[in-house]
Every structure is written in C-alpha cells, then in structure tokens.
Design a protein around this motif. Sequence first.
Motif, PDB file in Angstrom:
ATOM      1  N   TYR A  67      -7.652 123.735   1.978  1.00  0.00           N
ATOM      2  CA  TYR A  67      -6.602 123.710   2.998  1.00  0.00           C
ATOM      3  C   TYR A  67      -7.166 123.123   4.282  1.00  0.00           C
ATOM      4  O   TYR A  67      -8.247 123.512   4.738  1.00  0.00           O
ATOM      5  CB  TYR A  67      -6.074 125.119   3.249  1.00  0.00           C
ATOM      6  N   ASP A  68      -6.431 122.170   4.884  1.00  0.00           N
ATOM      7  CA  ASP A  68      -6.925 121.492   6.080  1.00  0.00           C
ATOM      8  C   ASP A  68      -5.981 121.655   7.269  1.00  0.00           C
ATOM      9  O   ASP A  68      -6.071 120.919   8.246  1.00  0.00           O
ATOM     10  CB  ASP A  68      -7.144 120.004   5.794  1.00  0.00           C
ATOM     11  N   GLY A  69      -5.069 122.639   7.192  1.00  0.00           N
ATOM     12  CA  GLY A  69      -4.118 122.840   8.282  1.00  0.00           C
ATOM     13  C   GLY A  69      -4.567 123.905   9.265  1.00  0.00           C
ATOM     14  O   GLY A  69      -5.707 124.389   9.228  1.00  0.00           O
ATOM     15  N   ASP A  70      -3.645 124.298  10.143  1.00  0.00           N
ATOM     16  CA  ASP A  70      -3.956 125.234  11.227  1.00  0.00           C
ATOM     17  C   ASP A  70      -3.351 126.621  11.024  1.00  0.00           C
ATOM     18  O   ASP A  70      -3.601 127.533  11.820  1.00  0.00           O
ATOM     19  CB  ASP A  70      -3.448 124.671  12.563  1.00  0.00           C
ATOM     20  N   VAL A  71      -2.552 126.806   9.985  1.00  0.00           N
ATOM     21  CA  VAL A  71      -1.885 128.086   9.771  1.00  0.00           C
ATOM     22  C   VAL A  71      -2.892 129.097   9.230  1.00  0.00           C
ATOM     23  O   VAL A  71      -3.700 128.785   8.350  1.00  0.00           O
ATOM     24  CB  VAL A  71      -0.706 127.930   8.791  1.00  0.00           C
ATOM     25  N   THR A  72      -2.860 130.318   9.754  1.00  0.00           N
ATOM     26  CA  THR A  72      -3.768 131.374   9.306  1.00  0.00           C
ATOM     27  C   THR A  72      -2.977 132.608   8.889  1.00  0.00           C
ATOM     28  O   THR A  72      -1.842 132.822   9.338  1.00  0.00           O
ATOM     29  CB  THR A  72      -4.757 131.765  10.416  1.00  0.00           C
ATOM     30  N   GLU A  83       2.086 114.823   4.402  1.00  0.00           N
ATOM     31  CA  GLU A  83       0.736 114.799   4.940  1.00  0.00           C
ATOM     32  C   GLU A  83      -0.272 114.658   3.817  1.00  0.00           C
ATOM     33  O   GLU A  83      -0.168 115.296   2.783  1.00  0.00           O
ATOM     34  CB  GLU A  83       0.468 116.097   5.702  1.00  0.00           C
ATOM     35  N   GLN A 122       3.135 132.407   7.132  1.00  0.00           N
ATOM     36  CA  GLN A 122       4.088 132.500   8.235  1.00  0.00           C
ATOM     37  C   GLN A 122       5.159 133.560   8.016  1.00  0.00           C
ATOM     38  O   GLN A 122       5.764 134.039   8.977  1.00  0.00           O
ATOM     39  CB  GLN A 122       4.745 131.134   8.449  1.00  0.00           C
ATOM     40  N   LYS A 151       0.000 123.777  -0.699  1.00  0.00           N
ATOM     41  CA  LYS A 151      -0.090 123.859   0.758  1.00  0.00           C
ATOM     42  C   LYS A 151       1.206 124.387   1.361  1.00  0.00           C
ATOM     43  O   LYS A 151       1.191 125.233   2.273  1.00  0.00           O
ATOM     44  CB  LYS A 151      -0.412 122.478   1.330  1.00  0.00           C
ATOM     45  N   GLU A 210       1.319 127.925   3.454  1.00  0.00           N
ATOM     46  CA  GLU A 210       1.780 128.068   4.834  1.00  0.00           C
ATOM     47  C   GLU A 210       3.018 128.950   4.919  1.00  0.00           C
ATOM     48  O   GLU A 210       3.165 129.744   5.855  1.00  0.00           O
ATOM     49  CB  GLU A 210       2.048 126.685   5.426  1.00  0.00           C
TER      50      GLU A 210
END
Length: 627
Positions: free
Chosen positions: A128-133, A52, A205, A197, A201
């Motif tokens: 960071y441009d993802g959805d994981v928090t 990505e 997680q 990244k 993540e």
Amino acid sequence: MMYKKMRSLGTMMSLVLTASMISGCSIANPQEQIDAVVDSGESENSDTQTEEQVKVDTKDGIGSSEHTNILSGDDGSQDAPGFFSDETGGEKEDNTDEKLSSDQSVNTAYNVGGPTYKLVTKEYSIKYDGDVTFPENNENSKDYSNGILFEGVTQSVLMDEEWKDIYPELYKTLYDQTQNVIEKADGWANSTAEEAKAQYEDSAQNGYTFFGPFENTDDYSIKRSDNTVLSIYCFNYEFTGGVHGIYGASGQTFDVESGKELDLGDVVTVPEEELDKIILTKLHEIEEYDGQFSLAEDGLKSYRYYAEFDTNSDVHEYKYKWYMSDDGIHIIFNVYEIASYADGMQDIVIGYEEYPGLVESRFIPEENTGYCRREDIPVWKKGNDSDIHYIHYNYYPTDYDDMDDEMISAEDLELVMENGSSAKIGGGFSIRRDRGLKSYRVGTPEGREYIYVIIPIENDYYYLNVFDITDGSVTYVGDQGFHYLEESIYGGFDIDTLYSNPDNMHFGQVLNSLGTYTCYGSYKVGKNGMPELVSKEFHIAWKSEEAYSKTKLSADIVGEDGTVLQSGVTLPVGTHVIPYKTDGETYIDCKLDDDRIVRFTYTSFEYPASFKEGEVDDLFEGLKYAG
C-alpha cells in the motif's frame, strides 16, 4: 463488524476468464462461480476502481517499477519485447516454424523419453502506497495485511532450448503462451492490487477490518512427459476478500509432435454420456458419505468435449478439466462443481486400459517406461500426525520453531508411507510453512520407485534427498548437493528446471572458469536411485553477459554438436563472448555476436583458470564472480 465486499458478477466473470486467458489453464466453470456467489447471499456491490498506479515490489530483487493494467489496452504503451531479446528490445529471429531437414547438424539434446521443460515464474508483493491509516484503538477495524495489498505467483511452462529443432511446433506453442503471460501478468497483478487498495481504504475510513492481502498464486507441475504428450497440472489459489479464498486446478495437455493442445475428446473414443457413466462410477468409489456427489449426475449433463460458454445466451457448456499422468487420465472437479466447498476438490483417475478401447491407442504409454512427476507431500510437525494415513513428512522441530509463524525450523526429516513404514534423515533445514518441500515421485522401467525431495540450504544450494519406496516400504538412499538453476529474463521473471524425464533430469552446479556461472548437466536415475550423470556436456545458464577479450585469443569454431568446424582461429581484441557450454574440465564453448560458437581450451580449469595465453582474468574484461 466484519467487512465483506464482493465483486459484482461482471467483475467476477472478468477475473475468472482473464485468469484463464493469461495462463492458458481454465480453472473454474464461470457460471458455477457466479452461482456460488449468488447462493452465498453475500453482497454483490462492485468495488470502486481507481486509476492511480500501484508500484510493484517484486520478491525476485528486480526492483520496483510502475505499471498500468495492460489487459485493459488503455495504457498507451507498446507491446513488450520478446523475453529472449537483443539489446535494442527487438525479438531474436524465430525459426520455430522451420522443419528439421536431413542436412542439419545433430541436436545435442539427450533424446530419451521425450523433451525437457522449464518453469517461468514471477512473484509479486505489492504494498500500500497511500496515506490512509487504520485507527489505533478500534478493535473492529484492523489491518491484517501488514500493509501488503497483493501477493501472488504467476507461472508458465517453456520447452528447453535444445529441443527447439526437434519439436518446433510445441516449442512455439509454449513460447507464445509464455510470452502472453509475461506481457499481461503485471497488469493483472496491478488490477487486483487496485481492488485491494479500494477495499483497504474503505475499511480504514469506515471502521471495518481488512482481511488481506489479496492473493493469486499459481503452482504448475508436469504430470506426464514423453514423446507423445506433455500434460501440465495447473493449481491456483485466489483470495479477494470474504470468508475464505477459492482454490482449484485444471490441466493442459499437448500433442508433442504437432504442438496442438488436446481436448479430452481427442483422447477418448466414447461419447460424453458413456464417459459420464464411468466418472459417476469412479466418484461413488471414493464417496465418503451417502449423497456426497448427488449433484454430479445432473451436473455432468452440461459437460462437453468441445464446450461453448456464452454469457450472453443460454449456452452454458463446460469443458472437462483433466490431465494425463503415468497411471491414467485424471478428471478434476473443483469446489462447488459437484459437491460443497467443505468436500473439497475431487480428482479421479481412469486407468489407460481399465476400460478396453476407451483411450486412443497412441495415447497409452508404452510398457516398462519410467516416469517423473511432482508429488504433493504435506509436511507435519512430529507428533501432530497420529491420525494421518497417507504419505507425508514429519519434521523434528528445533527450539526456535514455535517462534516464527512463517518459517519451519527443523533438525531432522522423516518420510512416512501409507502403511506406517518410515525413514529418517538428519541435518537441519528451514523452509516457508506455506511452501512446504518440493518432491517428485520417480519410477524406473525396472519397476523401482523413489521419492526425490529438495531441501534448500544457504546461497541457492540444495540437497536432493532420495528415498526408495518400492513395494510400499521406505528406505533412505542418500543425498547429493546441487545449485538452483534460476536465471532472470525479461519482465522480472525467473526460469528454473522442471523435472519430468527420469532419463534426462537437469541438475546444476557453479563453476568459476570464466567468471562465475551456473550450468546444468543431464542425469538419469541410477541403479540405486541416485542421479547419475549421462553426458559430460553442461549447458550454461546464469553467466557473465558482457565479457570482452583484452588480447588476441586462439580458439576453434565448433558446431552445436561440438564438432570442430575450423581450428586455430585467432579472435581479435574486443571480441564479445557469452559462455554457452562446457565439459567442466578442459574447455568452454562461447557464443559470438554473429551466433558462431568458439571453443577455448584450458591449460588449468581450476581458479584462477588459464588458457595458453594466460589467466582468464587477464584476458577478459567484464567477468563477474559471485561471493
């Protein structure tokens, strides 16, 4: 539980060698870096790579754009155009291989003490441009990066354009090296951000803490510059997870005439074994405890002038890391090379004539010559320096200083010498804690020595403050205001001046006689240490690029040296002019699209500036004004 995840050995080798390839400065001995990882007992699990793309948010305001790793060669894109390019993206004609002939016009460079140079820089901050928090209530899983994956600074050195025809080989060498940096820096930054990244993540997680952002920061400076050599000091800091980052330095030294990068074996006359004896003597002179450099004697046996390092064989030779300064040849040993991480880097100096016959005579500087080199002077809060016995700054904090972890807020500044002598200057300032103050040690042929320190103020202006440190005592001389000379080039890189020649230092100002533009003049160290203008010719850096005449204008055609070649030429409506040079009072020279230079003479230089045909704002469209 603290999250630790180290690169595989192959990935670490790739990073070390790629950094060297991009910048031209080799920081680490690859095998020693590998040994350090293996000896630490940390995991060698490789990081998961993702395909990505990561958006680059550059600090220089160029904007965000998507990039892939062009180092891998699989992005499918064409090579980036030259960083000095025309509107179509094609490179301008390169004449750097042409020799200077006797019938060429005289170059306008102020030819004293060697050529001048500029620093090419790009800063990165990749978010960071993802959805994981990260979980909100897990003390063992935190994000210390504030959502930033990677921060970095990439740098390279160029020769100033006015020296191109005098030293074409070195100009081309530095140009090509910088072009390589520009083409590959984004890919390198994005590759590191992708690794961050994956770790970010994985940490979120699986309940670990992410100690970020990852970082790779260059800090280049010139240590010696004259008509014989250019020697660049390359410092680098890298953090990619783990207990701590890794830092180190190396050097690049060039023959100014031939443009060739010199090996230490080109400069010294003795075999490696003899040099190693001198190095060991120098190391023992700075030893702080018995056995500090006990590994040095065996370690030096692998160092060679013209080293070979082959990861697929048993040939593991290391190049000496070195540079030249006004006081001699410096040999660098980075952390882990001859001592522990806690012992830090070692930088020893061998005087040019300390060992007669050691240094080739042509590389020994002439006597009674000046110098100008970066001086790394730490900044301490007043009261926190009681045990410090080296040159440093004290700042006197404002009431707001403790409220900001990133910025220093100061009322006054004090320079303190090794012997305790000090001088204080007033005037508030604010700087980043991790950047400090940029300082230079400047020496004159008469034996006087000064510290030049740049203190930034608002709107890209700064004060150059001058301290006289001759004979070890310090007195404050004065200050002078200038404007930064940064200009943007291809790829979001900025250019700024590098001070290396005390007889030809470029300081900038802002004028508004043909739109707003920044320009620089040549200065030398004056009798009292303050910069003194050498020539009334100012080269224009940032300017209006799209100015077109709205009426016929009278001008003179001039050469590079300012000689009038044809007077009273009439330029037609729609002529495209790009500001080039000025004397700051009576005229401005502009480049035309056919590379001719035209000179416009002012009837009034102050805003609103005027030619005999009228005010310049009425004569041109496309002029830009700042402020």
